[in-house]
Design a protein around this motif. Structure first.
Motif, PDB file in Angstrom:
ATOM      1  N   CYS A  94       0.799  -1.229   0.000  1.00  0.00           N
ATOM      2  CA  CYS A  94       0.000   0.000   0.000  1.00  0.00           C
ATOM      3  C   CYS A  94       0.828   1.274   0.000  1.00  0.00           C
ATOM      4  O   CYS A  94       0.414   2.279  -0.585  1.00  0.00           O
ATOM      5  CB  CYS A  94      -0.960  -0.010   1.192  1.00  0.00           C
ATOM      6  N   VAL A  95       1.990   1.273   0.656  1.00  0.00           N
ATOM      7  CA  VAL A  95       2.849   2.458   0.593  1.00  0.00           C
ATOM      8  C   VAL A  95       3.326   2.664  -0.838  1.00  0.00           C
ATOM      9  O   VAL A  95       3.363   3.796  -1.341  1.00  0.00           O
ATOM     10  CB  VAL A  95       4.046   2.332   1.549  1.00  0.00           C
ATOM     11  N   ALA A  96       3.654   1.575  -1.518  1.00  0.00           N
ATOM     12  CA  ALA A  96       4.066   1.660  -2.916  1.00  0.00           C
ATOM     13  C   ALA A  96       2.944   2.222  -3.777  1.00  0.00           C
ATOM     14  O   ALA A  96       3.161   3.069  -4.643  1.00  0.00           O
ATOM     15  CB  ALA A  96       4.487   0.285  -3.418  1.00  0.00           C
ATOM     16  N   SER A  97       1.721   1.745  -3.529  1.00  0.00           N
ATOM     17  CA  SER A  97       0.569   2.228  -4.286  1.00  0.00           C
ATOM     18  C   SER A  97       0.336   3.714  -4.048  1.00  0.00           C
ATOM     19  O   SER A  97      -0.020   4.461  -4.956  1.00  0.00           O
ATOM     20  CB  SER A  97      -0.675   1.426  -3.900  1.00  0.00           C
ATOM     21  N   GLN A  98       0.560   4.146  -2.826  1.00  0.00           N
ATOM     22  CA  GLN A  98       0.300   5.526  -2.444  1.00  0.00           C
ATOM     23  C   GLN A  98       1.385   6.475  -2.927  1.00  0.00           C
ATOM     24  O   GLN A  98       1.103   7.584  -3.389  1.00  0.00           O
ATOM     25  CB  GLN A  98       0.192   5.605  -0.924  1.00  0.00           C
ATOM     26  N   GLU A  99       2.631   6.051  -2.851  1.00  0.00           N
ATOM     27  CA  GLU A  99       3.758   6.948  -3.125  1.00  0.00           C
ATOM     28  C   GLU A  99       4.293   6.816  -4.552  1.00  0.00           C
ATOM     29  O   GLU A  99       4.824   7.780  -5.099  1.00  0.00           O
ATOM     30  CB  GLU A  99       4.888   6.676  -2.124  1.00  0.00           C
ATOM     31  N   GLY A 100       4.197   5.634  -5.162  1.00  0.00           N
ATOM     32  CA  GLY A 100       4.656   5.434  -6.525  1.00  0.00           C
ATOM     33  C   GLY A 100       6.113   5.828  -6.732  1.00  0.00           C
ATOM     34  O   GLY A 100       6.999   5.434  -5.970  1.00  0.00           O
ATOM     35  N   LYS A 101       6.372   6.626  -7.763  1.00  0.00           N
ATOM     36  CA  LYS A 101       7.735   7.023  -8.101  1.00  0.00           C
ATOM     37  C   LYS A 101       8.404   7.867  -7.016  1.00  0.00           C
ATOM     38  O   LYS A 101       9.633   7.994  -6.993  1.00  0.00           O
ATOM     39  CB  LYS A 101       7.740   7.804  -9.418  1.00  0.00           C
ATOM     40  N   MET A 102       7.592   8.433  -6.112  1.00  0.00           N
ATOM     41  CA  MET A 102       8.164   9.234  -5.027  1.00  0.00           C
ATOM     42  C   MET A 102       9.107   8.403  -4.165  1.00  0.00           C
ATOM     43  O   MET A 102      10.050   8.926  -3.569  1.00  0.00           O
ATOM     44  CB  MET A 102       7.047   9.813  -4.164  1.00  0.00           C
ATOM     45  N   ILE A 103       8.857   7.082  -4.090  1.00  0.00           N
ATOM     46  CA  ILE A 103       9.750   6.203  -3.323  1.00  0.00           C
ATOM     47  C   ILE A 103      11.150   6.240  -3.920  1.00  0.00           C
ATOM     48  O   ILE A 103      12.157   6.324  -3.208  1.00  0.00           O
ATOM     49  CB  ILE A 103       9.195   4.760  -3.306  1.00  0.00           C
ATOM     50  N   MET A 104      11.220   6.203  -5.246  1.00  0.00           N
ATOM     51  CA  MET A 104      12.530   6.209  -5.907  1.00  0.00           C
ATOM     52  C   MET A 104      13.206   7.563  -5.818  1.00  0.00           C
ATOM     53  O   MET A 104      14.442   7.653  -5.851  1.00  0.00           O
ATOM     54  CB  MET A 104      12.367   5.786  -7.363  1.00  0.00           C
ATOM     55  N   GLN A 105      12.412   8.619  -5.703  1.00  0.00           N
ATOM     56  CA  GLN A 105      13.015   9.942  -5.525  1.00  0.00           C
ATOM     57  C   GLN A 105      13.664  10.045  -4.148  1.00  0.00           C
ATOM     58  O   GLN A 105      14.718  10.649  -3.992  1.00  0.00           O
ATOM     59  CB  GLN A 105      11.960  11.025  -5.705  1.00  0.00           C
TER      60      GLN A 105
END
Length: 447
Positions: free
Chosen positions: A70-81
């Motif tokens: 769910c964090v991945a779904s919520q944040e998307g590419k922001m995780i990689m930033q």
């Protein structure tokens, strides 16, 4: 649900790329983090762990790091930033695409992101589950359409969709063939299940329970988590007609204050909640009740909290998942004035947890001297010379035994109640026999 999803990722990667599990990140060729965003604290742990994995990747540059859930779904590419060393980001509904994303990372040395909501496609592309034990989770529906004002789930897992009935039954039959004796049906709102059969008929949750209970080898049945609004009379009646259905019910209430329940957009009153509990207890007077509580929701007063405590005392809960309110981005409650002090939140949470802990202790003490049906799971964690299993009300019992008992239902007399478990002595070691269901006849034919 995350535990189930994680096991399915392992099955998928074993099938597609021959990966096997390791418990040590330092030994891994790929590490996957399956995440939850229900509370802020859980979300922050994601980046803390990723920071530790970064150190491993600096020494092992071919290590693949993936973030799902769910964090991945919520944040998307922001995780990689925030963590540019992450290679893959995938949502709860795209975990079946991990093999394709992995090939993209390995072949093209690029990052891959897929947080879409393809719904049922996920289950159509997963291999049959592998199990090593006598219990298993089975996801029957995902997502939620209730849109409670505090909850991020509809935005990270999507709206409700149910797996086809035939697929659910096929999976459970396969698990029974592997020696599974207890299944736990999963869903964000599991009792909202509405699955289609091969001939287009809709099977609701209570009817599904009857069919699952009729599968040879499945002798114990649990489900989590349910929403009170979808707790139908048919589901209540299931407790009278399905002996495999355990005498334990997890029914989240969140608050005992009607005013707070309205702000939460829960769709019921405390009186209605208590009426559902009363109906179930007519069939199962000894049923064990557990629930979820959010403490310190914006605007909660001492009076609101007292109404929650009155409900707690009325139900006599055996267990709870209770937390201080956590503001979730994108939810309606995020706009409310969070005017409850942290001191008050902590004080109220402590009072609630102590009350329920005391209630659970009394219930454990009352079990001393009783005979309990226990499904033997394996050696005890604390003492490998002993074996352990769980009672219907989900308590761990440790007792003297041997390997031949694993997978059997045994009758255990409870001899001692401890803070987190029970001790007992086996009285008989026979497979549990299940009486016939008198008032339900399955009508579907499986081909």
């Amino acid at each position: 649900m995350n535990e189930y999803d994680s096991s399915r990722m392992a099955d998928l990667l074993n099938s597609s790329h021959g990966y096997e599990r390791t418990e040590r990140a330092e030994e891994a060729d790929m590490v996957l983090l399956n995440t939850c965003s229900v509370r802020e604290k859980a979300q922050e742990k994601v980046f803390s762990l990723l920071g530790r994995w970064r150190e491993i990747k600096e020494k092992k540059e071919n290590l693949v790091i993936g973030v799902g859930g769910c964090v991945a779904s919520q944040e998307g590419k922001m995780i990689m930033q925030r963590a540019p060393y992450v290679d893959m980001v995938f949502g709860p509904q795209t975990l079946h695409r991990i093999p394709r994303m992995l090939d993209e990372v390995l072949d093209e040395r690029s990052q891959a992101v897929d947080i879409s909501f393809p719904e049922i496609e996920k289950f159509d592309n997963l291999p049959p589950p592998r199990v090593d034990g006598v219990k298993a989770f089975v996801s029957i529906m995902e997502g939620c359409s209730k849109y409670c004002s505090f909850c991020v789930v509809p935005y990270t897992r999507g709206t409700e969709f149910s797996r086809p009935f035939d697929d659910v039954i096929e999976e459970i039959v396969g698990l029974a063939d592997q020696g599974v004796r207890e299944v736990n049906l999963l869903g964000q709102n599991v009792n909202g299940y509405r699955g289609l059969t091969h001939d287009g008929r809709t099977v609701e949750f209570a009817e599904l329970l009857h069919y699952v209970a009729a599968i040879e080898g499945i002798d114990r049945l649990r489900y989590t988590t349910s929403h009170p609004v979808d707790f139908t009379d048919d589901l209540v009646d299931a407790y009278a007609s399905i002996p495999e259905l355990v005498s334990h019910l997890h029914l989240p209430v969140q608050s005992g204050s009607d005013r707070i329940l309205r702000l939460m957009k829960r769709g019921y009153t405390s009186a209605e909640y208590l009426s559902w509990v009363e109906k179930v207890r007519r069939h199962r007077p000894d049923i064990s009740m557990s629930s979820d509580f959010i403490i310190g929701f914006p605007g909660e007063t001492d009076q609101d909290f007292e109404e929650t405590m009155k409900l707690v005392d009325s139900v006599n809960f055996d267990h709870s998942f209770s937390f201080i309110y956590s503001r979730r981005p994108g939810t309606p409650a995020e706009l409310l004035d969070d005017n409850v002090t942290l001191e008050d939140k902590k004080r109220r949470l402590s009072v609630l947890q102590k009350r329920i802990l005391n209630s659970a202790g009394r219930i454990s003490e009352q079990m001393v001297g009783t005979l309990q049906q226990v499904l033997v799971e394996g050696p005890s964690r604390k003492d490998p010379a002993q074996y352990s299993g769980r009672t219907e009300n989900n308590r761990v019992v440790n007792f003297d035994g041997d390997e031949s008992l694993v997978g059997q239902f045994v009758e255990v007399r409870i001899t001692e109640a401890l803070p987190n478990s029970l001790r007992g002595a086996i009285m008989s070691a026979e497979l549990k026999t299940v009486p016939a269901i008198d008032n339900f006849t399955p009508t579907l034919k499986f081909v």
